[in-house]
Design a protein around this motif. Sequence first.
Motif, mmCIF file in Angstrom:
data_model
loop_
_atom_site.group_PDB
_atom_site.id
_atom_site.type_symbol
_atom_site.label_atom_id
_atom_site.label_comp_id
_atom_site.label_asym_id
_atom_site.label_seq_id
_atom_site.Cartn_x
_atom_site.Cartn_y
_atom_site.Cartn_z
ATOM 1 N N PRO A 111 0.838 -1.205 0.000
ATOM 2 C CA PRO A 111 0.000 0.000 0.000
ATOM 3 C C PRO A 111 0.871 1.253 0.000
ATOM 4 O O PRO A 111 2.008 1.243 0.495
ATOM 5 C CB PRO A 111 -0.786 -0.116 1.313
ATOM 6 N N LYS A 112 0.342 2.334 -0.534
ATOM 7 C CA LYS A 112 1.107 3.573 -0.597
ATOM 8 C C LYS A 112 1.435 4.118 0.791
ATOM 9 O O LYS A 112 2.359 4.912 0.936
ATOM 10 C CB LYS A 112 0.350 4.601 -1.420
ATOM 11 N N THR A 113 0.713 3.673 1.800
ATOM 12 C CA THR A 113 0.962 4.124 3.170
ATOM 13 C C THR A 113 1.939 3.217 3.926
ATOM 14 O O THR A 113 2.271 3.483 5.081
ATOM 15 C CB THR A 113 -0.358 4.177 3.959
ATOM 16 N N SER A 114 2.404 2.141 3.293
ATOM 17 C CA SER A 114 3.259 1.173 3.973
ATOM 18 C C SER A 114 4.679 1.713 4.147
ATOM 19 O O SER A 114 5.199 2.422 3.276
ATOM 20 C CB SER A 114 3.311 -0.125 3.168
ATOM 21 N N PRO A 115 5.352 1.326 5.238
ATOM 22 C CA PRO A 115 6.760 1.711 5.428
ATOM 23 C C PRO A 115 7.721 0.853 4.610
ATOM 24 O O PRO A 115 8.928 1.100 4.624
ATOM 25 C CB PRO A 115 6.973 1.487 6.930
ATOM 26 N N LEU A 116 7.197 -0.145 3.909
ATOM 27 C CA LEU A 116 8.043 -1.052 3.145
ATOM 28 C C LEU A 116 8.611 -0.361 1.902
ATOM 29 O O LEU A 116 7.866 0.117 1.051
ATOM 30 C CB LEU A 116 7.243 -2.289 2.726
ATOM 31 N N MET A 129 12.389 -6.186 8.350
ATOM 32 C CA MET A 129 12.404 -7.314 9.282
ATOM 33 C C MET A 129 13.497 -7.145 10.335
ATOM 34 O O MET A 129 13.277 -7.413 11.520
ATOM 35 C CB MET A 129 12.595 -8.624 8.518
ATOM 36 N N VAL A 130 14.683 -6.712 9.912
ATOM 37 C CA VAL A 130 15.801 -6.510 10.839
ATOM 38 C C VAL A 130 15.431 -5.476 11.902
ATOM 39 O O VAL A 130 15.778 -5.604 13.081
ATOM 40 C CB VAL A 130 17.067 -6.075 10.072
ATOM 41 N N GLN A 131 14.674 -4.461 11.481
ATOM 42 C CA GLN A 131 14.234 -3.417 12.415
ATOM 43 C C GLN A 131 13.129 -3.910 13.345
ATOM 44 O O GLN A 131 12.776 -3.229 14.317
ATOM 45 C CB GLN A 131 13.738 -2.197 11.631
ATOM 46 N N GLY A 132 12.563 -5.074 13.046
ATOM 47 C CA GLY A 132 11.456 -5.594 13.840
ATOM 48 C C GLY A 132 10.131 -4.923 13.541
ATOM 49 O O GLY A 132 9.183 -5.013 14.330
ATOM 50 N N ASN A 133 10.042 -4.299 12.363
ATOM 51 C CA ASN A 133 8.844 -3.524 12.027
ATOM 52 C C ASN A 133 7.934 -4.197 11.003
ATOM 53 O O ASN A 133 6.916 -3.617 10.619
ATOM 54 C CB ASN A 133 9.257 -2.141 11.497
ATOM 55 N N LEU A 134 8.292 -5.403 10.555
ATOM 56 C CA LEU A 134 7.396 -6.123 9.650
ATOM 57 C C LEU A 134 6.427 -6.944 10.485
ATOM 58 O O LEU A 134 6.836 -7.829 11.235
ATOM 59 C CB LEU A 134 8.174 -7.033 8.706
ATOM 60 N N LYS A 135 5.145 -6.657 10.365
ATOM 61 C CA LYS A 135 4.126 -7.332 11.173
ATOM 62 C C LYS A 135 3.370 -8.402 10.380
ATOM 63 O O LYS A 135 3.166 -9.519 10.864
ATOM 64 C CB LYS A 135 3.142 -6.299 11.730
ATOM 65 N N ARG A 136 2.962 -8.047 9.175
ATOM 66 C CA ARG A 136 2.192 -8.989 8.363
ATOM 67 C C ARG A 136 2.593 -8.824 6.899
ATOM 68 O O ARG A 136 2.702 -7.698 6.389
ATOM 69 C CB ARG A 136 0.680 -8.747 8.512
ATOM 70 N N TRP A 161 13.231 -16.795 3.888
ATOM 71 C CA TRP A 161 12.035 -17.566 4.198
ATOM 72 C C TRP A 161 11.875 -17.845 5.693
ATOM 73 O O TRP A 161 10.814 -17.575 6.276
ATOM 74 C CB TRP A 161 12.027 -18.881 3.424
ATOM 75 N N THR A 162 12.888 -18.382 6.319
ATOM 76 C CA THR A 162 12.799 -18.727 7.744
ATOM 77 C C THR A 162 12.504 -17.488 8.590
ATOM 78 O O THR A 162 11.693 -17.535 9.531
ATOM 79 C CB THR A 162 14.106 -19.378 8.223
ATOM 80 N N GLN A 163 13.107 -16.393 8.220
ATOM 81 C CA GLN A 163 12.951 -15.145 8.951
ATOM 82 C C GLN A 163 11.537 -14.568 8.812
ATOM 83 O O GLN A 163 10.957 -14.046 9.772
ATOM 84 C CB GLN A 163 13.982 -14.140 8.430
ATOM 85 N N ILE A 164 10.950 -14.688 7.620
ATOM 86 C CA ILE A 164 9.675 -14.031 7.358
ATOM 87 C C ILE A 164 8.468 -14.929 7.624
ATOM 88 O O ILE A 164 7.345 -14.431 7.801
ATOM 89 C CB ILE A 164 9.626 -13.514 5.894
ATOM 90 N N GLU A 165 8.667 -16.225 7.695
ATOM 91 C CA GLU A 165 7.535 -17.157 7.789
ATOM 92 C C GLU A 165 6.568 -16.838 8.930
ATOM 93 O O GLU A 165 5.347 -16.917 8.737
ATOM 94 C CB GLU A 165 8.043 -18.590 7.908
ATOM 95 N N SER A 185 -4.330 -4.319 4.984
ATOM 96 C CA SER A 185 -4.411 -5.292 6.077
ATOM 97 C C SER A 185 -3.052 -5.926 6.353
ATOM 98 O O SER A 185 -2.861 -6.588 7.368
ATOM 99 C CB SER A 185 -5.445 -6.378 5.759
ATOM 100 N N THR A 186 -2.098 -5.767 5.430
ATOM 101 C CA THR A 186 -0.708 -6.161 5.648
ATOM 102 C C THR A 186 0.173 -4.999 5.192
ATOM 103 O O THR A 186 -0.310 -4.010 4.649
ATOM 104 C CB THR A 186 -0.324 -7.419 4.843
ATOM 105 N N GLN A 187 1.478 -5.158 5.391
ATOM 106 C CA GLN A 187 2.418 -4.116 4.946
ATOM 107 C C GLN A 187 2.908 -4.349 3.530
ATOM 108 O O GLN A 187 3.677 -3.542 2.995
ATOM 109 C CB GLN A 187 3.593 -4.042 5.931
ATOM 110 N N GLY A 188 2.456 -5.426 2.928
ATOM 111 C CA GLY A 188 2.832 -5.714 1.557
ATOM 112 C C GLY A 188 2.765 -7.198 1.287
ATOM 113 O O GLY A 188 2.278 -7.987 2.112
ATOM 114 N N GLY A 189 3.250 -7.601 0.125
ATOM 115 C CA GLY A 189 3.230 -9.012 -0.216
ATOM 116 C C GLY A 189 3.865 -9.263 -1.563
ATOM 117 O O GLY A 189 4.203 -8.330 -2.307
ATOM 118 N N ILE A 190 4.042 -10.540 -1.870
ATOM 119 C CA ILE A 190 4.501 -10.955 -3.196
ATOM 120 C C ILE A 190 3.296 -11.518 -3.927
ATOM 121 O O ILE A 190 2.678 -12.490 -3.477
ATOM 122 C CB ILE A 190 5.628 -11.992 -3.096
#
Length: 263
Positions: A111-116, A129-136, A161-165, A185-190
């Motif tokens: 989304p345009k509002t996502s920090p990703l 993910m390293v920052q601990g800011n990826l939630k979904r 994969w292991t980190q994001i699962e 509803s999430t911060q992004g996706g593939i």
Amino acid sequence: MHGIRAVVLGCAIFLGLCVSSWASEAPSIAAASNIKFALDKVAQQFTQDTGLKVRISYGSSGNFVAQIRHGAPFELFLSADEKYIYQLHKLGVTTSDGTLYAIGRLALAAPKTSPLALDENLVGLNALMVQGNLKRFAIANPDHAPYGERAKELLQKLGLWTQIEPQLIYGENVSQAAQFALSGSTQGGIVALSLAMAPQFKAIAHYVALPSELHTPINQRMVLTDKAGDTAVCFYDYLQQEKARQIFTEFGFGLPPHLAAGE
């Protein structure tokens, strides 16, 4: 040159037969959800050109295989992965092993509002993910959705994969994953590039196409089932013609060599 003229004339004659044929009921078509926007546009053009209509159901390719195996009345199946077509042909429920109609692509979308921050090597995703800011984070279910399977493969290849699962939200199919990824509803996706490029999603989200070499090819194959009637056969042929090719290209699909060459 004579051979090329014969092929073109044959297609023209066949399409003419489609225009003049009669169908008591529009055939039921099963199609992978990633081609929804492109196929809806192709179907609309098909009806405009021939006067014939088709009814299209969208979902995950793996689920459609199970339905067709158990007698679902689909006359044509457009899969997101050719392996499903081969499975059905071995079971004897299709008239052939079909033909490739498109080559799919993955996209990282948010989304345009996502920090990703978006980039093709997922550096921004890793940083979040390293920052601990990826939630979904959304992908299609890799157990039965080809685009989810390729997304998992890409994440594994990049060592993520292991980190994001633990943060993953699975869509039943890639269309639902795109809704999760782009609706906020999430911060992004593939997701499928073809969905990310659709006007409905471009208005609310950003995307970047991901390198095809990071996963096995998404060879999308279609096949007529043993229930196929005349209109389904006509639509199958139409999907291999120039107007359909242009629409698939417009939505970010690559074309198989035989279609790219205009055979």
